[in-house]
Design a protein around this motif. Structure first.
Motif, mmCIF file in Angstrom:
data_model
loop_
_atom_site.group_PDB
_atom_site.id
_atom_site.type_symbol
_atom_site.label_atom_id
_atom_site.label_comp_id
_atom_site.label_asym_id
_atom_site.label_seq_id
_atom_site.Cartn_x
_atom_site.Cartn_y
_atom_site.Cartn_z
ATOM 1 N N VAL A 27 -4.775 -6.607 -0.830
ATOM 2 C CA VAL A 27 -5.280 -5.921 0.708
ATOM 3 C C VAL A 27 -5.558 -7.115 1.146
ATOM 4 C CG1 VAL A 27 -6.421 -3.929 1.369
ATOM 5 C CG2 VAL A 27 -4.611 -3.788 -0.428
ATOM 6 N N MET A 28 -6.358 -7.940 1.168
ATOM 7 C CA MET A 28 -7.085 -8.540 2.305
ATOM 8 C C MET A 28 -6.223 -9.751 2.223
ATOM 9 S SD MET A 28 -10.252 -7.974 1.939
ATOM 10 C CE MET A 28 -11.323 -10.219 2.284
ATOM 11 N N ALA A 29 -5.118 -10.203 2.027
ATOM 12 C CA ALA A 29 -3.702 -10.665 1.701
ATOM 13 C C ALA A 29 -3.506 -10.090 3.787
ATOM 14 C CB ALA A 29 -3.087 -11.166 1.055
ATOM 15 N N LEU A 30 -3.326 -8.368 3.235
ATOM 16 C CA LEU A 30 -2.595 -8.084 3.762
ATOM 17 C C LEU A 30 -3.571 -7.692 5.176
ATOM 18 C CD1 LEU A 30 -0.612 -6.096 4.860
ATOM 19 C CD2 LEU A 30 -1.329 -3.988 3.204
ATOM 20 N N ILE A 31 -4.684 -7.459 5.108
ATOM 21 C CA ILE A 31 -5.919 -7.875 6.179
ATOM 22 C C ILE A 31 -5.560 -8.718 6.931
ATOM 23 C CG2 ILE A 31 -7.862 -7.722 7.209
ATOM 24 C CD1 ILE A 31 -8.027 -5.832 4.883
ATOM 25 N N MET A 32 -5.115 -10.018 6.567
ATOM 26 C CA MET A 32 -4.653 -11.675 7.345
ATOM 27 C C MET A 32 -3.617 -11.628 8.013
ATOM 28 S SD MET A 32 -6.567 -14.564 4.611
ATOM 29 C CE MET A 32 -6.283 -13.550 2.897
ATOM 30 N N LEU A 33 -2.428 -10.438 7.267
ATOM 31 C CA LEU A 33 -1.485 -10.600 8.243
ATOM 32 C C LEU A 33 -1.818 -9.974 9.505
ATOM 33 C CD1 LEU A 33 0.781 -10.021 5.564
ATOM 34 C CD2 LEU A 33 0.206 -12.518 7.249
ATOM 35 N N ARG A 90 -3.938 1.868 11.168
ATOM 36 C CA ARG A 90 -4.832 2.654 11.586
ATOM 37 C C ARG A 90 -5.765 3.135 10.513
ATOM 38 N NH1 ARG A 90 -6.216 7.795 11.309
ATOM 39 N NH2 ARG A 90 -5.286 8.122 9.300
ATOM 40 N N ARG A 91 -5.436 3.618 9.283
ATOM 41 C CA ARG A 91 -6.658 3.681 8.510
ATOM 42 C C ARG A 91 -7.638 2.365 8.514
ATOM 43 N NH1 ARG A 91 -4.295 6.157 3.799
ATOM 44 N NH2 ARG A 91 -3.078 8.317 4.549
ATOM 45 N N TYR A 92 -7.143 1.346 8.609
ATOM 46 C CA TYR A 92 -8.454 -0.283 8.737
ATOM 47 C C TYR A 92 -8.966 0.132 9.561
ATOM 48 C CZ TYR A 92 -9.685 -4.837 7.903
ATOM 49 O OH TYR A 92 -10.846 -6.005 8.393
ATOM 50 N N ASP A 93 -8.535 0.347 10.656
ATOM 51 C CA ASP A 93 -9.680 0.775 11.465
ATOM 52 C C ASP A 93 -10.757 1.763 11.749
ATOM 53 O OD1 ASP A 93 -9.078 -1.841 12.812
ATOM 54 O OD2 ASP A 93 -7.417 -1.107 14.208
ATOM 55 N N ALA A 94 -10.877 2.373 11.282
ATOM 56 C CA ALA A 94 -11.011 3.740 10.883
ATOM 57 C C ALA A 94 -12.142 3.430 10.245
ATOM 58 C CB ALA A 94 -10.395 5.390 10.403
ATOM 59 N N GLY A 95 -11.814 2.249 9.538
ATOM 60 C CA GLY A 95 -13.395 1.818 8.170
ATOM 61 C C GLY A 95 -12.719 2.890 6.839
ATOM 62 N N GLU A 96 -11.631 3.492 6.490
ATOM 63 C CA GLU A 96 -10.776 3.880 5.317
ATOM 64 C C GLU A 96 -10.106 3.595 4.255
ATOM 65 O OE1 GLU A 96 -7.677 7.472 6.679
ATOM 66 O OE2 GLU A 96 -8.973 7.540 8.072
ATOM 67 N N ILE A 97 -10.304 1.734 4.672
ATOM 68 C CA ILE A 97 -9.599 0.851 3.755
ATOM 69 C C ILE A 97 -10.758 -0.174 3.830
ATOM 70 C CG2 ILE A 97 -8.023 -1.040 2.968
ATOM 71 C CD1 ILE A 97 -5.961 0.582 4.923
ATOM 72 N N ILE A 98 -10.920 -0.390 2.045
ATOM 73 C CA ILE A 98 -12.246 -1.318 2.179
ATOM 74 C C ILE A 98 -11.891 -2.753 1.850
ATOM 75 C CG2 ILE A 98 -14.175 -1.541 0.715
ATOM 76 C CD1 ILE A 98 -14.429 1.629 0.594
ATOM 77 N N GLU A 99 -12.891 -3.721 2.278
ATOM 78 C CA GLU A 99 -11.998 -5.153 1.676
ATOM 79 C C GLU A 99 -12.628 -5.174 0.408
ATOM 80 O OE1 GLU A 99 -13.469 -7.612 4.987
ATOM 81 O OE2 GLU A 99 -11.984 -6.413 6.526
ATOM 82 N N THR A 113 0.873 -1.525 -0.152
ATOM 83 C CA THR A 113 0.287 0.063 0.145
ATOM 84 C C THR A 113 0.528 1.924 -0.338
ATOM 85 O OG1 THR A 113 0.139 -0.133 2.565
ATOM 86 C CG2 THR A 113 -2.278 -0.829 1.063
ATOM 87 N N GLY A 114 2.480 1.037 0.308
ATOM 88 C CA GLY A 114 3.120 2.537 0.655
ATOM 89 C C GLY A 114 2.842 3.370 1.354
ATOM 90 N N LEU A 115 1.874 2.279 3.081
ATOM 91 C CA LEU A 115 1.520 2.898 3.984
ATOM 92 C C LEU A 115 2.475 2.183 5.043
ATOM 93 C CD1 LEU A 115 -1.946 3.042 3.670
ATOM 94 C CD2 LEU A 115 -0.602 4.705 4.324
ATOM 95 N N SER A 116 2.665 2.737 6.192
ATOM 96 C CA SER A 116 3.515 1.791 7.133
ATOM 97 C C SER A 116 2.631 1.342 8.032
ATOM 98 C CB SER A 116 4.054 3.325 8.614
ATOM 99 O OG SER A 116 2.509 3.401 8.910
ATOM 100 N N GLY A 117 3.185 0.186 8.611
ATOM 101 C CA GLY A 117 2.003 -0.855 9.139
ATOM 102 C C GLY A 117 1.532 -0.157 10.225
ATOM 103 N N GLU A 118 1.529 0.387 10.714
ATOM 104 C CA GLU A 118 0.377 1.753 11.380
ATOM 105 C C GLU A 118 0.108 2.504 11.091
ATOM 106 O OE1 GLU A 118 2.004 4.694 14.698
ATOM 107 O OE2 GLU A 118 3.526 3.129 14.819
#
Length: 75
Positions: free
Chosen positions: A61-67, A42-51, A33-38
């Protein structure tokens, strides 16, 4: 190939220490994604990243969510 039950096999550790898990997640988040893990978490928890598993990028991105459990480890 069939292995006999009485044969011992060498096992590798199956759990990464917390710091290594966070580094792994951070590396993959930056690669995908070009974003740091942190920032990704933060963005995933805030709902900014959509599965989305309909596109190659979405599947990455789905694979990243699983990690993400590696990125959430604490010492």
């Amino acid at each position: 190939m069939v292995t006999r039950r009485d044969q011992e096999t060498e096992r590798l550790p199956s759990i990464l220490p917390a710091a290594e898990g966070r580094r792994l997640f951070d590396f993959e988040a930056r690669r995908v994604t070009g974003l740091s893990g942190e920032e990704f978490l933060r963005r995933y928890d805030a709902g900014e990243i959509i599965e989305d598993d309909e596109t190659p990028e979405g599947r990455a991105v789905m694979a990243l969510i699983m990690l993400s459990c590696f990125g959430r480890q604490v010492d």
